[in-house]
Design an enzyme around this catalytic site. Structure first.
Site, PDB file in Angstrom:
ATOM      1  N   ASP A 175      -0.984  -0.519   6.316  1.00  0.00           N
ATOM      2  CA  ASP A 175      -1.087   0.064   7.680  1.00  0.00           C
ATOM      3  C   ASP A 175      -2.411   0.716   8.070  1.00  0.00           C
ATOM      4  OD1 ASP A 175      -0.924   2.630   6.319  1.00  0.00           O
ATOM      5  OD2 ASP A 175       0.287   3.609   8.024  1.00  0.00           O
TER       6      ASP A 175
ATOM      7  N   THR B  50       0.146   4.803   0.838  1.00  0.00           N
ATOM      8  CA  THR B  50       0.106   5.689   1.955  1.00  0.00           C
ATOM      9  C   THR B  50       0.474   5.149   3.167  1.00  0.00           C
ATOM     10  OG1 THR B  50      -1.674   7.101   0.820  1.00  0.00           O
ATOM     11  CG2 THR B  50      -1.478   7.738   3.127  1.00  0.00           C
TER      12      THR B  50
ATOM     13  N   ASP C 213       0.688  -1.087   0.112  1.00  0.00           N
ATOM     14  CA  ASP C 213       0.053  -0.009  -0.039  1.00  0.00           C
ATOM     15  C   ASP C 213       0.850   1.302   0.160  1.00  0.00           C
ATOM     16  OD1 ASP C 213      -2.376   1.739   0.379  1.00  0.00           O
ATOM     17  OD2 ASP C 213      -1.200   2.100   2.441  1.00  0.00           O
TER      18      ASP C 213
END
Length: 687
Positions: A582, A382, A380
């Site tokens: 996250d 960001t 991912d």
């Protein structure tokens, strides 16, 4: 022995003993409970004194309670004591006694000692045979019995000495490894939200009392054991029950520390706070980590089970052909299963413990095995490839609105949510000394899209362009020039709308982590052929980031369900997929991947769902995790070859009469000890 009920949901209950018990008792309990009509499943863990029951009828549970002598409802649950560091440490005194005292003792004393030390093994052998089990206990007991019949009391003493030391070493090493693992996973919470006199406030965790109402919202961990007094939420209880799907919890339901609210909002009256709660979490982790065995461990354990009847049959054949009981006893004393059963779980537990020391938390042996076979890594963007704490670069108000008001209202909406972007907005408002007291109600968090709420009677929206423009129908064309320029510069954009009208744009600057580019190169050097980036940003931002990092494949404007679908598609191609994310919106993909990885600073839900947590807070630990998995599997395969090869040589020596029973026992146990010590060596090569 008395058991106390510590957790119960429909069709499932967990009980814990007030006193510890051993493996024999565990087997007897399992046999007795399985004998209850309607009992669907039983798991007994003697290490933590736990019994887990699966049943379809409440009458079955009541019958099990009678068998287990359960405590009355309302009795204070048993809190397991933390074992002392030296508890169960193997002693070398028995070797001293055997080598130096036994030769000078009278023959009669040695005979008595031989029968005394042999009795526990003979009892275990009888118990196994009476239940129709040809296992290691049956094999050891038979070998000892033959030595007693041959009046070879020296061999009996040596056998019981080696077996006892091996059992002690196994218990000690597993206990220490599990203690170290569990202590690092214990729940630590600094501050929590509570409601006092209708006001929500953030207070230090140590100040929470049983009179407070603890507030838990989307994506946040539940910090206390307690009872829901208000609200409704879907709670992920994977750490408690192993079930990945969320469970609805409403007023009157019990909730437990360490579980995570996936969606909704609840107010909890605490029933257990602080140390007691953390001890229960440690026990749960010990239980769960043992259930998550690696596939290779399960295969070797099955092979070990099959080896025992083979050893019995071979010993019987040798006796029939040679009529030499000494040769038959030598065959019995060479057992493949001991090394296979002991060395593999020790290698996995040692590797998990080694990972903790290198700031990599692996939650089960099966994930170590998957790490060794990863061929696709999906990131991912960001908060993962980019900094975990993005910054507000610019705030641009729409016509009729002020910059300070746009930022203040955005911070007011974001303050309860754990995503890095939300934290950045709140931090920027605090830096500019903007007061953003809570004036909104009925907050609705739409994962990976944004937030909707009521503010002074007006509907307020904050989120992505897809959410504001396409889902909610807000016209953003009035600021299209600003939007295009900010996107060209690589900013991620948040849109604020009030009553269906665009009120402003917040440009988020999310710098790339300094280690990201080096990590991507390192993955290529490790022979991982596929690296992919997923992001919810637009095409221009995604392309710029992927190009700067050397990532050839990326997907832009990806929603949470799209991320999970991408992972599913990759797995359908036969790949072993590692997903690193996250945020709350990454949780479906983390669950779908063969190995879900998150960072220490990730959301509570991501840390709950992930199989591996990088505790150092940087991406460098991902390489450590991959090397740990590969090193562990190499160690396990090497131990397997060594155990099979050496024991085959000893077996051949016993067959042709070159090795007597005592020497066979010594060589076999030295092999088991050797591969076990090798299993506990660092898998990372002393990094």
């Amino acid at each position: 022995m008395k058991f106390v009920l510590v957790h119960r949901i429909r069709g499932r209950a967990r009980l814990r003993a007030e006193t510890p018990f051993g493996l024999r008792t565990a087997n007897s309990l399992a046999d007795g409970l399985y004998g209850i009509p309607g009992m669907e499943g039983v798991r007994v863990n003697p290490r933590v004194g736990s019994v887990l029951l699966f049943y379809g009828d409440e009458a079955v549970f009541e019958a099990a309670c009678l068998v287990l002598n359960c405590a009355e409802e309302g009795q204070e649950p048993y809190q397991p004591a933390v074992p002392q560091p030296d508890d169960g440490r193997p002693s070398l005194f028995p070797f001293f006694r055997y080598l130096f005292l036994r030769p000078i003792l009278p023959f009669a004393v040695n005979v008595v000692n031989a029968f005394r030390t042999a009795t526990p093994y003979l009892k275990r052998c009888f118990d196994s045979l009476s239940h129709g089990r040809l296992d290691v206990d049956a094999l050891d007991g038979t070998a000892i019995a033959i030595s007693l019949l041959r009046r070879d009391f020296s061999t009996v003493g040596l056998l019981t000495l080696l077996l006892g030391f091996g059992d002690s070493l196994e218990r000690y090493t597993q206990k220490k490894s599990l203690e170290n693992l569990a202590s690092h996973l214990a729940l630590e919470v600094d501050k929590v939200w509570v409601r006092r006199e209708t006001v929500d406030m953030l207070i230090p965790f140590q100040e929470v009392t049983e009179d407070d109402f603890v507030t838990v919202r989307d994506g946040s961990v539940i910090p206390v054991d307690g009872v829901v007094v208000e609200g409704t939420a879907s709670v992920n209880e994977a750490s408690l029950t192993g079930e990945a799907l969320g469970v609805m919890r409403t007023a009157g339901a019990s909730v437990y520390a360490g579980t995570v609210v996936e969606a909704g909002e609840i107010y909890i009256r605490p029933t257990s706070i602080g140390r007691d709660t953390r001890m229960q979490q440690i026990v749960r982790f010990v239980e769960n980590s043992e259930q998550l065995k690696a596939g290779i461990q399960g295969r070797y354990e099955k092979l070990a089970d099959r080896a025992v009847p083979f050893t019995f049959a071979l010993a019987g054949l040798v006796f029939l052909l040679t009529r030499n009981i000494t040769r038959a006893a030598s065959v019995l004393l060479v057992d493949y299963s001991c090394a296979l059963r002991l060395a593999t779980p020790l290698a996995i537990l040692s590797a998990m413990n080694e990972g903790v020391q290198h700031k990599v938390m692996v939650k089960g042996g099966c994930f170590l095995e998957s790490l060794a076979h990863v061929d696709t890594v999906v990131f991912d963007k960001t908060g993962t490839l980019t900094q975990s704490r993005p910054e507000v670069a610019r705030v641009i108000p729409a016509e009729g609105y002020e910059e300070r008001e746009v930022l203040r209202l955005a911070a007011c909406l974001e303050e309860h949510f754990p995503h890095p972007v939300a934290k950045a907005v709140v931090h920027c408002a605090e830096e500019r000394q903007l007061q953003h007291a809570e004036e909104h109600a009925e907050v609705e968090y739409v994962v990976a899209h944004g937030i909707a709420s009521l503010w002074r009677g007006q509907r307020v929206l904050l989120g992505s362009r897809h959410y504001i423009s396409q889902d909610e129908g807000v016209d953003v064309s009035a600021m299209e020039d600003d939007i295009s320029e900010l996107a060209r510069q690589g900013y991620s954009l948040l849109y604020l709308a009030i009553e269906g009208r665009l009120a402003g744009i917040i440009a988020m600057e999310d710098p790339i982590r300094p280690e990201s580019a080096a990590l991507v190169r390192r993955l290529g050097e490790m022979g991982i052929p596929h690296v992919m980036m997923l992001t919810g940003d637009d095409e221009r931002t995604a392309r710029a980031v992927a190009s700067s990092l050397g990532i050839g494949e990326y997907r832009s404007q990806v929603l949470p369900e799209d991320k999970a679908r991408v992972i599913q598609e990759l797995k359908a191609q036969g790949r072993t997929v590692l997903m690193l994310g996250d945020g709350i919106n990454d949780s479906p993909a983390l669950s779908m991947a063969d190995v879900g990885v998150t960072l220490r600073d990730g959301s509570d839900l991501a840390r709950e769902v992930a199989d591996v947590v990088l505790m150092g807070g940087t991406l460098n630990e991902l390489v450590t995790a991959l090397e740990l998995g590969r090193g562990t599997m190499r160690r396990i395969h090497g131990n397997f070859l060594a155990a099979m090869g050496l024991n085959s040589v000893f077996l051949a020596g016993g067959l042709v009469g070159l090795l007597r029973p005592g020497l066979s026992a010594v060589l076999h146990n030295l092999t088991t000890l050797g591969v076990s010590l090798n299993a506990m060596r660092p898998a990372l090569g002393g990094r």
